[in-house]
Structures are given as structure tokens and as C-alpha cells.
Design an enzyme around this catalytic site. Structure first.
Site, PDB file in Angstrom:
ATOM      1  N   LYS A  32       7.751  -2.413  -9.872  1.00 24.17           N
ATOM      2  CA  LYS A  32       6.643  -2.024  -9.438  1.00 24.17           C
ATOM      3  C   LYS A  32       5.479  -2.881  -9.561  1.00 24.17           C
ATOM      4  O   LYS A  32       5.256  -2.973 -10.709  1.00 24.17           O
ATOM      5  CB  LYS A  32       6.343  -0.307  -9.613  1.00 24.17           C
ATOM      6  CG  LYS A  32       5.225   0.224  -8.658  1.00 24.17           C
ATOM      7  CD  LYS A  32       5.033   1.494  -8.891  1.00 24.17           C
ATOM      8  CE  LYS A  32       3.827   2.114  -8.524  1.00 24.17           C
ATOM      9  NZ  LYS A  32       3.071   3.031  -9.544  1.00 24.17           N
TER      10      LYS A  32
ATOM     11  N   ASN B 298       5.523  -0.982  10.513  1.00 20.24           N
ATOM     12  CA  ASN B 298       4.582  -0.655  11.824  1.00 20.24           C
ATOM     13  C   ASN B 298       4.811   0.683  12.422  1.00 20.24           C
ATOM     14  O   ASN B 298       5.687   1.560  11.740  1.00 20.24           O
ATOM     15  CB  ASN B 298       4.879  -1.902  12.631  1.00 20.24           C
ATOM     16  CG  ASN B 298       6.398  -1.865  13.320  1.00 20.24           C
ATOM     17  OD1 ASN B 298       6.609  -0.713  13.865  1.00 20.24           O
ATOM     18  ND2 ASN B 298       7.258  -2.709  13.021  1.00 20.24           N
TER      19      ASN B 298
END
Ligand code: C5P
Length: 400
Positions: free
Chosen positions: A288, A209
Site C-alpha cells: 500500500k 471510470n
């Protein structure tokens, strides 16, 4: 009391200078030692003799006037002061300090001062609301200069509005609390959490955030300055840790949880300014994640609510939570105080300009465990940090 505190009063050229005489008189009555510097314009309003008589000290006026001893006057006055008050602080003076201009005795002295500097602005209301003046005040607040007032009222120019110097009694009370907050956290351990957390999706991606960590770091700096042992548990931020704090770096909410639990038994106060992720990806991929043509659906699981857990084992520890909300701020804050068993909550509406994440300022309300809310004006995070600590200090004192 201000017994033997050394207060340097700088008087700038404004009609409120006559009220500064009352401030000096009140400071003397409280036992302070007072020295006064007057700018050239201040001397157009009040004579040095007034301040000399009230302060019982020689009044310094010019950079090149002969001092009463061999010392370099601006340096010796800067060293001497436990606290500097500028009253009235004019737009000109504030602008000069912001720009780093030192062209007379007062600006030169203030530039050399290490002690707290308090400014009591006074000016016409349009001058005060001028964007340039506001920019300068905000920038100085962010650098740790403190401001008291101005207040609304009828101004000498005949207009009514914000710009009147704060009343002498309130200014003296402000000096008193600034000086007496000096080391009020001596012997206390304060844990502060700051910044965001990162919840990894794969080795290179994470959910996070916009928390910058500034509120938590300001609290850490303020608490350390007030004598506390500070343990700062920080998510990833760009900020330089304040000197003298024990920094524990963490990434995820789970890591923050472990660190908080480890230090909790040693703490007198916990200030939870971190913006902790409520959820984390249910699985972290070891490799990934490759794109495909399909939609990617992430499954998330709950992180522990660290503050809620702390509230269960509260003991004598003072717990302070932060609530960043976009609506029903006060209602949610009150609910959180109850649910998480907190002593205080600092609530802010992140939709307001100058509040919340990634700004140097905040607009907050502090709500106590009885549900009483105090709404504060916009101020720097460093100023807000001291106000929060003032409230915590009162709660700590009540324990004994
Ligand atoms: O419930 P909410 O997340 O809005 O509460 C915010 C307060 O709770 C903050 O003080 C924050 O640091 C803390 N918190 C926590 N652990 C979480 C979520 C929030 O300690 N998982």
C-alpha cells in the site's frame, strides 16, 4: 411476412382506435392471425363488430364475460400471442401497466404475457409530455416493453404537437421487424465487452471510470435472445449477467485484451461497449502506497487499444465500436471508424441528459463505414441494443 403469426391487439379508448381497424386489416392481409381485446372506453369509439369482422375472430371485452371455451380467457389469450400490440395506448393504460394494476381484461392479459408487447401511444400533446407519463413510458421501456411513436401532427383535440398515433403502415412494419428478429443470430458467436476496467496502483487502490456496464449487458441479453452464442467479457460491474451468456470476468485492460484475443477467432461479431482505460500506472506497488508530505506523481503507460488491434486482423468479423465523447462527437466517431477499421460505431455525447454512463437510457448516433450517420432519439439501452443488432444483422446477411 406475418404468415400464421398470432397477434393480439389491445384497443384502448382514444379516437385513434378507428385507425387500429386499419392495422388489423393490414395484419390479416399479411397472413397473421389476429385476436382483439377492447377496453370499455374503446367500445365508446368503435364497436366490437368492426374488429370482429376485420379480425374474423370473436372480440374479447370483459374479464367476466363468458368466453367461447372453458379456458381462463386472459391466460389463454396471453399464452396464444406471439406478440401483443396496444393501439392506441392511452396515458391511463400505460400508467396502469407501470403500476402493476390489472383491473380489466386487457391489463390482466398484458400482465400475464411473455411475448413482446408493443405500445403505440396516442394522446394530447400536453398529456404526452407530462412528466408522469414520460416517467411511466421510460420505466416500461427499461422493462423491455417496446414503443412505436407517437409522432407529431394535428391532433383530434385541435392542437398540433407530439401525441399522434404512428401511422398503421409503420406500426405493422414495426411488428414485422420485432417478430422477424426472433432468432436472426442463430448459429452466430457474438463477443461483447462491457463495463469499466480497473488499473491497479497498489493492492487496494485502482484507477477506473464511471461505466456501469449497462449498454454491454443490454447487448448481451438482446443477442442471446436472438439466438446468438454470447461471450460477455466484463469489467467489474454490479449487474446480474443475462441468462445463457458465457461470462468472462476481467479487471484490467490487459486482462480484457487477453480474453478478447482468446475468443476473437471464434467470433462473427464483436461489440466493444467496454470503457477501457487508455493508461495504466507504469508500476504497481506491491505494498500500500504510504502518504507523505510531498506531491505524488504517477507515471502512466499506454494500454493496448484492443479494438485497434482487432481491426488489424478483421477478416469477416463485424466490428462495432462505441464512442463516448463530450464534444465533436461525429467527427471523432468518423475518425475512429477509419483508424480502427470498424463496420459501425455507436457515438454518444455524454454531456446530454439521458446519454452515456450510468443511465438506463442513451442518446446515440450510429455511423457506418461510409460515414453515414443515423441519429436516434433518447431510448432505453435495451431498445438501442436491438437497433444496433438490427444493423449488424443486415451486415452479416450481406456477407453471403
Ligand atoms: O478511442 P476510444 O477509446 O474513444 O474508442 C472507444 C472504443 O474503443 C470503444 O469501443 C472501446 O471499447 C474501444 N477501446 C478499446 N481499447 C482501448 C480503448 C478503447 O478496445 N484501450
Amino acid at each position: 411476412m406475418l404468415e400464421d403469426k398470432k397477434i393480439l391487439v389491445g384497443v384502448c379508448g382514444g379516437i385513434a382506435a378507428y385507425k387500429t381497424a386499419d392495422i388489423v386489416s393490414r395484419l390479416k392481409k399479411k397472413g397473421a392471425q389476429v385476436k382483439v381485446i377492447m377496453t370499455a372506453s374503446a367500445r365508446e369509439f368503435v364497436t366490437p363488430l368492426t374488429f370482429q369482422t376485420l379480425s374474423q375472430n370473436y372480440v374479447a371485452t370483459g374479464l367476466f364475460s363468458s368466453p367461447k371455451n372453458w379456458e381462463v380467457e386472459h391466460i389463454s389469450l396471453a399464452r396464444w400471442a406471439d406478440c401483443v400490440l396496444i393501439a392506441p395506448a392511452t396515458a391511463n393504460f400505460i400508467g396502469k401497466i407501470w403500476a402493476g394494476i390489472a383491473d380489466d381484461l386487457l391489463t390482466t392479459t398484458v400482465m400475464a404475457v411473455k411475448a413482446p408487447v408493443i405500445m403505440a401511444p396516442a394522446m394530447n400533446t400536453n398529456m404526452y409530455s407530462n412528466e408522469l407519463v414520460q416517467r411511466n413510458i421510460n420505466a416500461l421501456k427499461n422493462r423491455g416493453y417496446q414503443f412505436v411513436g407517437p409522432v407529431e401532427g394535428r391532433l383530434a383535440c385541435g392542437e398540433t404537437g407530439e401525441g399522434k398515433m404512428e401511422e398503421p403502415e409503420k406500426i405493422v412494419a414495426f411488428i414485422h421487424s420485432t417478430l422477424n428478429r426472433d432468432k436472426d443470430f442463430d448459429g452466430r458467436t457474438v463477443m461483447i465487452t462491457a463495463g469499466p476496467t480497473r488499473e491497479a496502483l497498489d493492492p487496494v487502490r485502482f484507477l477506473t471510470n464511471a461505466s456501469s456496464g449497462r449498454m454491454g449487458y443490454s447487448l448481451a441479453k438482446a443477442a442471446a435472445g436472438r439466438g446468438a452464442r454470447v461471450v460477455l467479457i466484463s469489467g467489474p460491474t454490479q449487474l446480474e449477467p443475462p441468462s445463457g451468456v458465457e461470462l468472462v470476468r476481467v479487471e484490467s485492460a490487459l486482462e480484457m485484451y487477453m480474453a478478447v484475443m482468446e475468443y476473437y477467432p471464434q467470433c462473427d461479431v464483436v461489440l466493444k461497449a467496454a470503457a477501457v482505460s487508455d493508461y495504466r500506472p507504469a508500476r504497481k506497488s506491491g505494498e500500500k502506497i504510504k502518504k507523505s508530505d510531498d506531491r505524488l506523481i504517477l507515471e502512466m503507460e499506454r494500454n493496448p487499444d484492443i479494438l485497434l488491434e482487432l481491426g488489424k486482423y478483421k477478416g469477416n468479423c463485424i466490428l462495432v465500436g462505441f464512442a463516448a465523447e463530450s464534444h465533436n462527437v461525429e467527427e471523432y466517431a468518423r475518425e475512429k471508424i477509419r483508424k480502427k477499421n470498424l463496420d459501425l460505431i455507436v457515438a454518444n455525447d455524454i454531456t446530454l441528459e439521458g446519454a452515456g454512463f450510468n443511465t438506463d437510457t442513451n442518446v446515440a448516433a450510429i455511423i457506418d463505414s461510409e460515414g453515414k450517420a443515423e441519429y436516434l432519439p433518447m431510448m432505453s439501452k435495451s431498445e438501442l441494443a436491438h437497433i444496433i443488432l438490427d444493423k449488424v444483422a443486415v451486415l452479416l446477411k450481406r456477407q453471403f
